[in-house]
Structure formats: C-alpha cells, structure tokens
Design an enzyme around this catalytic site. Structure first.
Site, short mmCIF file in Angstrom:
data_model
loop_
_atom_site.label_atom_id
_atom_site.label_comp_id
_atom_site.label_asym_id
_atom_site.label_seq_id
_atom_site.Cartn_x
_atom_site.Cartn_y
_atom_site.Cartn_z
N ASP A 8 -5.15 -1.92 0.78
CA ASP A 8 -5.64 -3.29 0.57
C ASP A 8 -6.99 -3.43 1.28
O ASP A 8 -7.11 -3.16 2.48
CB ASP A 8 -4.64 -4.30 1.13
N ASP A 105 -8.10 -5.94 -5.25
CA ASP A 105 -8.43 -5.20 -4.02
C ASP A 105 -7.23 -4.41 -3.48
O ASP A 105 -7.22 -4.06 -2.31
CB ASP A 105 -9.01 -6.14 -2.96
N GLU A 106 -6.24 -4.12 -4.34
CA GLU A 106 -5.11 -3.35 -3.82
C GLU A 106 -4.52 -2.40 -4.85
O GLU A 106 -4.64 -2.62 -6.05
CB GLU A 106 -4.03 -4.27 -3.25
#
Ligand code: TTP
Ligand code: MG
Length: 347
Positions: A8, A105-106
C-alpha cells in the site's frame, strides 16, 4: 506454505504531488476536490505532515482548512496518479507475476515461490517501487491476504511488517476490530454492544453466538478473521460478465425511429468496447424503461459469440421487435453477455 505480500503506497496522492513539486517537501499538503479549501468537497488524502493537524481522508475541505490554514491545498489529478499507479503495478509484476490489483495504490502479490526470507522479499519490493517511482510504500507479508493487508498497515509509512504462520492469531489479538478489512462501523458498533473491542475479544466469542448475532455467513467470516484464517485466492484477473450501455432521453419519446437510432448507436459503442477489450459475447439484450420507470428487457442468444457492430445491432433490433412501444420511452440500453475472451488478446 503460502506467502502473500500486500503493498500500500504511503499518502499516495500527496506523495505523487510532492514528487513533482520538491519545493513542497516537509510542508503539510492536502489533496481534495478542486483544491479550494473554502469550497465544498472532501479531503482525498493528506501528507503525513498535514495528518499531524488531525487532517484525514473524507474530512470536509473546510474543516481541514480550519485545522491548518497554512497547509498547501491541491486539486485531485487522477490522470497523474493513475500513471504512477501503473508504474507501481509494473514494478510489482517484476517481483512476481501473480498479482491482484486491489485499488489505485494497493495490490497483493503471491510470493510463495520466491527464494529468500520474507524480510528479503519485502526489501526487494520496496526497492523496486522506489526505483520505479521515487515513492515509498508499506508492505505486509503473511500467510494470507487478510493478514498481509493488516500487516501493511501496522508500520506506516515506509513500513515492512512480517507475520509468521505461527503468529497469525497472536499478532492481531490486541488490534481494535476495525483494523480487520471487512469490519466497518456497523459491525464494530454491534460487536461493542457484546463487549467485543479487540480481535482477541472476538476470538473468545463462540461460533453459536456469532451465528445468532450476525447470521451464518457473516459469523463464519468473523470467526475466521479473529483467528487470522483466510483461504481466499488472489484474483489475478477480472473477467467481466457483460458489457452494456444505456441512455436516458432528455425528454421521454414516442418516436420509434428515435428509439431505433439510439439502439443502433448503443450497439455500435458496446461492440467497439468488446473489440477494444478483446471479448465476444453470445447473448444480446435490450432494456427499455417507459415513463414511470416501468422497465422491460428482451434477450436473444446468437449461434456464435460476436464482437461485430452489425450482428449486435441486428440482434438488438430483433429484441426491440418483441417489445411493443406503446408508451413514451424514457431510457434504452443494449447489453452483450456470456462473454468469452478472444484468443491472444487482453490481460
Ligand atoms: P489510502 O491508501 O487509504 O491512503 P493514502 O495512500 O493516502 O495514505 P496511507 O499512507 O495511510 O496509505 O488511499 C489511497 C488513495 O486513495 C489516497 O492517496 C487518496 C485516495 N482516497 C480518496 O480519494 N478518498 C478516501 O477517502 C481515501 C481513504 C483515499
Ligand atoms: Mg495508501
């Protein structure tokens, strides 16, 4: 033994902005809406400096401004963040091809078959992401997805947290239940009424009690989550079940030609999208919503799957024939389902 990494990015939108505006380094930066702190809209994210003032995602921009008037307020630039996101995913793919994209974002990576210790793999992941983007991320490595996600959140920013298989339950026992992905505010409140605040408290509830309070499927999830159990596989690619387009008329129409023209245009768009994405479908359908929200669908199955505009349009027209247009039409839609991938295309 399975070994899953969850990655993340740290303060992602803010980190991208800081990377392209080095003069902002060390300043509190808030990203949200159109970047005007006095406007409506909410905070998308804030740099860790800004978080010291209590600024958080989803807070109204106005409240963030009151908390820290000297912060730098910037608008959301999704195009820029998506580009960096793609670089992050490429960097991760270079570590392991078994990847589940879990958001801008992960991602999850299956690193079971990689040589080296979890610590070494975690450092490789962080280095590849930094080399590709200049940004930091936090990594969790654990025997399953849920624990890996919990772990990546334990030492933010720039963290690396490893949960060994024999620590699955013990490492999470002291955490508030909200730290478990899938437990939101409603379940948290329900559990609090039962005197359950931590994951360890949850592990002490008997399954019969969980079933009585939450029903069987939710009970099973809570039972397993409390013990660090999670057998879910990585979802390495996502196959859409259908493609569809629909249009609402500015004014309800009784004109059959207008409806036919619109169906033809929608058929063209759906067929184009199928070709772009490398799919063909066997089932073609239309949707008609009349004034008053009365909605009808008709479908037909083709002899073979198609991505051709003409075939989709003809099938859609055939469906349209079977639906008496005896009232004003509010909306029309076209869909193609039962998709199959065209060999050699797409992800
Ligand atoms: P997160 O990973 O939740 O947050 P973050 O990366 O900013 O910070 P952290 O270091 O705690 O991981 O979300 C990723 C991005 O998604 C975030 O940068 C902005 C966006 N986002 C929103 O737009 N609205 C929201 O409410 C949240 C939580 C995130
Ligand atoms: Mg993040």
């Amino acid at each position: 033994m399975r070994r899953i990494a969850h990655i993340d990015m740290d303060a992602f939108f803010a980190a991208v902005e800081l990377a392209r505006r080095p003069e902002l380094a060390g300043k509190p930066v808030v990203i949200g809406g159109r970047g005007n702190p006095r406007s409506r809209g909410v905070v998308a994210t804030a740099s860790y400096e800004a978080r010291r003032y209590g600024i958080r995602s989803a807070m109204p921009m106005r409240v963030a401004y009151e908390a820290c008037p000297e912060a730098i307020f910037l608008p959301v630039d999704y195009a820029a963040y998506s580009q960096v996101s793609a670089k992050v995913k490429d960097a991760l793919r270079s570590v392991s091809p078994v990847i589940q994209d879990a958001g801008i974002d992960e991602a999850y990576l299956d690193v079971s078959d990689l040589p080296g210790t979890a610590e070494e793999i975690g450092q490789i992941i962080k280095r590849r992401v930094r080399d590709a983007t200049g940004l930091t991320c936090s990594v969790g490595i654990a025997p399953n997805k849920r624990l890996a996600k919990i772990a990546s959140d334990m030492q933010k920013p720039d963290g690396l947290t490893i949960i060994a298989p024999d620590q699955a339950a013990s490492r999470i026992a002291a955490l508030p239940v909200r730290k478990v992905p899938g437990i939101g505010p409603v379940t948290e409140a329900h559990l609090a009424q039962l005197g359950v605040h931590t994951v360890g408290d949850l592990a002490r509830l008997r399954i019969e009690r969980l079933v009585a309070e939450f029903g069987p499927s939710r009970a099973e999830f809570l039972f397993e989550a409390a013990r660090g159990i999670d057998d879910r596989e990585l979802v390495t690619h996502w196959e859409p079940k259908q493609r569809s387009r629909e249009t609402t008329f500015q004014k309800d129409t009784r004109d059959v030609q207008t409806v036919r023209r619109t169906v033809a245009a929608l058929a063209r768009e759906v067929a184009q999208e199928l070709r772009d994405d490398g799919y063909r479908g066997r089932r073609v359908g239309i949707k008609i919503r009349f004034a008053g929200f009365d909605t009808h669908t008709r479908e037909t199955t083709l002899a073979e799957a198609t991505d051709a505009e003409e075939t989709v349009r003809r099938a859609a027209f055939a469906c349209l024939q079977r639906l008496p247009l005896d009232r004003p039409v509010r909306l029309v839609g076209v869909r193609v389902g039962e998709l199959e991938r065209v060999a050699g295309e797409g992800a």
